[in-house]
Design an enzyme around this catalytic site. Structure first.
Site, PDB file in Angstrom:
ATOM      1  N   LYS A   9       0.847  -1.191   0.000  1.00 53.21           N
ATOM      2  CA  LYS A   9       0.000   0.000   0.000  1.00 53.21           C
ATOM      3  C   LYS A   9       0.880   1.236   0.000  1.00 53.21           C
ATOM      4  O   LYS A   9       1.922   1.271   0.661  1.00 53.21           O
ATOM      5  CB  LYS A   9      -0.873   0.010   1.261  1.00 53.21           C
ATOM      6  CG  LYS A   9      -2.071   0.911   1.164  1.00 53.21           C
ATOM      7  CD  LYS A   9      -3.254   0.225   0.508  1.00 53.21           C
ATOM      8  CE  LYS A   9      -4.414   1.168   0.339  1.00 53.21           C
ATOM      9  NZ  LYS A   9      -5.585   0.516  -0.221  1.00 53.21           N
ATOM     10  N   GLY A  19     -20.571   7.107   3.781  1.00 54.58           N
ATOM     11  CA  GLY A  19     -19.568   7.484   2.777  1.00 54.58           C
ATOM     12  C   GLY A  19     -20.177   7.462   1.386  1.00 54.58           C
ATOM     13  O   GLY A  19     -20.522   6.392   0.877  1.00 54.58           O
ATOM     14  N   GLY A  62     -18.877   8.285  -1.596  1.00 50.03           N
ATOM     15  CA  GLY A  62     -17.768   8.535  -2.503  1.00 50.03           C
ATOM     16  C   GLY A  62     -17.819   7.633  -3.724  1.00 50.03           C
ATOM     17  O   GLY A  62     -18.895   7.237  -4.186  1.00 50.03           O
ATOM     18  N   VAL A  83     -17.200   4.548  -4.102  1.00 47.23           N
ATOM     19  CA  VAL A  83     -17.864   3.255  -3.896  1.00 47.23           C
ATOM     20  C   VAL A  83     -19.315   3.464  -3.452  1.00 47.23           C
ATOM     21  O   VAL A  83     -20.228   2.782  -3.931  1.00 47.23           O
ATOM     22  CB  VAL A  83     -17.109   2.410  -2.837  1.00 47.23           C
ATOM     23  CG1 VAL A  83     -17.871   1.129  -2.525  1.00 47.23           C
ATOM     24  CG2 VAL A  83     -15.701   2.077  -3.312  1.00 47.23           C
TER      25      VAL A  83
HETATM   26  P1  NAD Z   1     -13.753   8.059  -1.552  1.00 43.49           P
HETATM   27  O1  NAD Z   1     -12.679   8.899  -0.982  1.00 43.49           O
HETATM   28  O2  NAD Z   1     -14.205   8.301  -2.958  1.00 43.49           O
HETATM   29  O3  NAD Z   1     -15.068   8.127  -0.627  1.00 43.49           O
HETATM   30  C1  NAD Z   1     -15.044   8.082   0.751  1.00 43.49           C
HETATM   31  C2  NAD Z   1     -16.105   9.053   1.221  1.00 43.49           C
HETATM   32  O4  NAD Z   1     -16.242   8.935   2.630  1.00 43.49           O
HETATM   33  C3  NAD Z   1     -15.753  10.512   0.926  1.00 43.49           C
HETATM   34  O5  NAD Z   1     -16.824  11.141   0.251  1.00 43.49           O
HETATM   35  C4  NAD Z   1     -15.545  11.115   2.321  1.00 43.49           C
HETATM   36  O6  NAD Z   1     -15.920  12.469   2.402  1.00 43.49           O
HETATM   37  C5  NAD Z   1     -16.426  10.233   3.156  1.00 43.49           C
HETATM   38  N1  NAD Z   1     -16.106  10.194   4.582  1.00 43.49           N
HETATM   39  C6  NAD Z   1     -14.891  10.254   5.196  1.00 43.49           C
HETATM   40  N2  NAD Z   1     -15.045  10.169   6.515  1.00 43.49           N
HETATM   41  C7  NAD Z   1     -16.372  10.031   6.752  1.00 43.49           C
HETATM   42  C8  NAD Z   1     -17.157   9.889   7.916  1.00 43.49           C
HETATM   43  N3  NAD Z   1     -16.599   9.880   9.134  1.00 43.49           N
HETATM   44  N4  NAD Z   1     -18.491   9.769   7.800  1.00 43.49           N
HETATM   45  C9  NAD Z   1     -19.085   9.794   6.569  1.00 43.49           C
HETATM   46  N5  NAD Z   1     -18.386   9.936   5.418  1.00 43.49           N
HETATM   47  C10 NAD Z   1     -17.055  10.064   5.520  1.00 43.49           C
HETATM   48  O7  NAD Z   1     -13.280   6.551  -1.363  1.00 43.49           O
HETATM   49  P2  NAD Z   1     -13.896   5.269  -2.056  1.00 43.49           P
HETATM   50  O8  NAD Z   1     -13.052   4.914  -3.240  1.00 43.49           O
HETATM   51  O9  NAD Z   1     -15.352   5.413  -2.188  1.00 43.49           O
HETATM   52  O10 NAD Z   1     -13.578   4.170  -0.957  1.00 43.49           O
HETATM   53  C11 NAD Z   1     -14.346   4.064   0.210  1.00 43.49           C
HETATM   54  C12 NAD Z   1     -13.710   3.051   1.145  1.00 43.49           C
HETATM   55  O11 NAD Z   1     -13.643   1.771   0.495  1.00 43.49           O
HETATM   56  C13 NAD Z   1     -12.273   3.394   1.527  1.00 43.49           C
HETATM   57  O12 NAD Z   1     -12.032   2.999   2.853  1.00 43.49           O
HETATM   58  C14 NAD Z   1     -11.446   2.549   0.567  1.00 43.49           C
HETATM   59  O13 NAD Z   1     -10.175   2.233   1.102  1.00 43.49           O
HETATM   60  C15 NAD Z   1     -12.298   1.315   0.459  1.00 43.49           C
HETATM   61  N6  NAD Z   1     -12.073   0.596  -0.792  1.00 43.49           N
HETATM   62  C16 NAD Z   1     -12.285   1.211  -1.966  1.00 43.49           C
HETATM   63  C17 NAD Z   1     -12.072   0.507  -3.143  1.00 43.49           C
HETATM   64  C18 NAD Z   1     -12.327   1.136  -4.488  1.00 43.49           C
HETATM   65  O14 NAD Z   1     -12.347   0.420  -5.489  1.00 43.49           O
HETATM   66  N7  NAD Z   1     -12.527   2.443  -4.547  1.00 43.49           N
HETATM   67  C19 NAD Z   1     -11.651  -0.823  -3.105  1.00 43.49           C
HETATM   68  C20 NAD Z   1     -11.461  -1.423  -1.860  1.00 43.49           C
HETATM   69  C21 NAD Z   1     -11.665  -0.701  -0.716  1.00 43.49           C
END
Ligand code: NAD
Length: 435
Positions: A127, A231, A233, A235
């Site tokens: 990572k 969240g 975002g 995902v």
């Molecule tokens: P992202 O940054 O696009 O979205 C995360 C969202 O969570 C953001 O909008 C942020 O503002 C919000 N957030 C942060 N803290 C928060 C809280 N306390 N309460 C509510 N919302 C909050 O990230 P993503 O790509 O959507 O990934 C989300 C999670 O899934 C992460 O932990 C990431 O490591 C994990 N993940 C993502 C992927 C992928 O393909 N994107 C794959 C495996 C794991």
């Protein structure tokens, strides 16, 4: 004496500059049974991880550089490479202390080892973490480009022991910049032959996990259920779309970013959704009335304080390292009677989609689709059922069972390349990589 771990990432960068250290590493020394470092001045930092071994789990290497042009602290943590090169995304995030910055990379890289092993892909766990100084929204474009150019050069210096991808805080455009400085990146734009943003497949994989848990609990399908998505975002948004397509009756969601909440509300206008802005320390959404809780924001949200307040009978989300303390909190969630699917069991689709992108792609692609279906015994759905059934039969926490399976598989050696990545790492550690 100065406590290096407590310094902010900016103060620590200044300290490295003063000491003339451009790059350093921490590595596990089996003979000494402690964490050692390339620079004696940094041994107190290494000792932190020897004293509290929870995060430094015999990692093969933690590599750090101070990047002078962007003035950022950049790291790559490589946990285990038996199955292949360390693979996992790069996180661009702000940290309160240097210790937090380093610990995050260690935990996340270990999670990648487990996830990749359970997914059955021939990649090890790694990572990247870059410490963001200041607010992402006010960051200028030039600065961001410098950050990722220097990060690409850093990855090149690791000679292929680590292959990066997108993660929280990084975008496909950032990966394109990294790609100008190293071949060892994935998630590059589709226009140049990459797989782009992997988040929608990740969301679908997590939904398949929810479906397995519902079947296990004899609760039927997602149709008519209530689901919490923390969240909104990359995902969270496609996840809501998949859930609504499957007839979910109501979605409750939250995000700390008002803009993201507004975008989500616009996209799902007219649907039965309650999407709101929350303060960073506001965990009340986790305790809403629902059938399924999907934390898709940040890790560490399942704690002795939050778990007893959860009303959902199933917890299955995308955020990495959901349990603050895997053993302790895995036990608590088990005792609460909640059906918990660990993140590394269900959120594999991001890495599955991007890790092998240099092998080309078909449309539809059986190498990807089989993870989402029910005919392959190692698909997300089937593996979740297998973990749930074994945990029930052995009266153990699901986190414990999934971890045991993952560790066992993570020790299998790559059928073609054997221990080549470990050799690369050894050549860095025993060579002049750190100067
Ligand atoms: P992202 O940054 O696009 O979205 C995360 C969202 O969570 C953001 O909008 C942020 O503002 C919000 N957030 C942060 N803290 C928060 C809280 N306390 N309460 C509510 N919302 C909050 O990230 P993503 O790509 O959507 O990934 C989300 C999670 O899934 C992460 O932990 C990431 O490591 C994990 N993940 C993502 C992927 C992928 O393909 N994107 C794959 C495996 C794991």
């Amino acid at each position: 004496m100065m406590e290096l771990g407590k310094l902010s990432t900016r103060e620590f960068s200044d300290y490295l500059r003063e000491c003339g250290v451009r790059r350093f590493f921490l590595a596990w020394d089996e003979a000494e049974r402690r964490v050692v470092t390339s620079h004696p001045a940094l041994q107190p930092l290494a000792d932190l991880f020897s004293a509290d071994r929870r995060d430094f789990d015999r990692h093969e290497g933690l590599f750090v550089q101070y990047a002078p042009r962007s003035s950022t602290l950049q790291s790559v943590a490589i946990h285990r490479t038996s199955r292949g090169q360390g693979a996992g995304g790069t996180r661009y995030w702000g940290y309160d202390s240097t210790e937090e910055f380093l610990r995050d990379g260690l935990r996340l890289s270990r999670g990648m080892t487990l996830k990749n092993a359970l997914a059955g892909i021939w990649w090890g766990g790694g990572k990247g973490v870059i410490a963001r100084e200041g607010d992402a929204a006010s960051e200028d474009h030039e600065h961001r480009r410098r950050v990722y150019e220097e990060y690409g050069e850093f990855i090149t210096s690791l000679r292929g022991a680590y292959v990066t991808a997108e993660d929280v805080g990084t975008t496909v455009e950032d990966m394109a910049v990294i790609f100008t400085k190293t071949r060892f990146t994935t998630c590059i734009p589709e226009q140049v032959g990459g797989s782009g943003n992997p988040s929608a497949p990740t969301a679908l994989g997590v939904v398949r996990g929810m479906e397995a848990a519902l079947r296990f609990r004899e609760m039927g399908t997602l149709a008519g259920k209530q689901v919490i998505v923390q969240g909104l975002g990359h995902v969270g948004l496609p996840m809501i779309a998949y859930l609504l397509d499957r007839g979910v009756q109501r979605i409750i969601g939250s995000d700390i970013d008002g803009h993201r909440v507004a975008v989500a509300n616009e996209r799902f206008a007219g649907r039965n959704v309650d999407l709101r802005r929350a303060a960073p320390d506001d965990t009340s959404v986790l305790a809403e009335e629902a059938d399924v809780l999907a934390p898709c924001a940040v890790g560490g949200v399942l704690t002795p304080e939050t778990i007893p307040r959860i009303k959902a009978r199933i917890v299955c989300g995308a955020a990495n390292n959901l349990l603050l303390d895997p053993r302790r909190d895995g036990e608590i969630i088990f005792r609460e009677g909640i059906t918990f699917l660990p993140d590394f069991l269900v959120n594999r689709m991001g890495i599955v989609t991007c890790a092998n992108e240099q092998y080309g792609y078909a449309d539809p692609d059986p190498a990807i689709e089989r993870h989402l279906g029910e005919s392959w015994s190692n698909s997300i759905y089937r593996l979740c059922l297998a973990v749930l059934e074994r945990a029930r039969d052995e009266k153990r926490a699901t986190s414990d069972v999934a971890l045991e399976m993952a560790v066992e598989r993570s020790e299998e050696t790559h059928p073609i390349w054997g221990d080549r990545s470990r050799r690369i790492l050894q050549s860095l550690i025993h060579g002049d990589w750190a100067g």
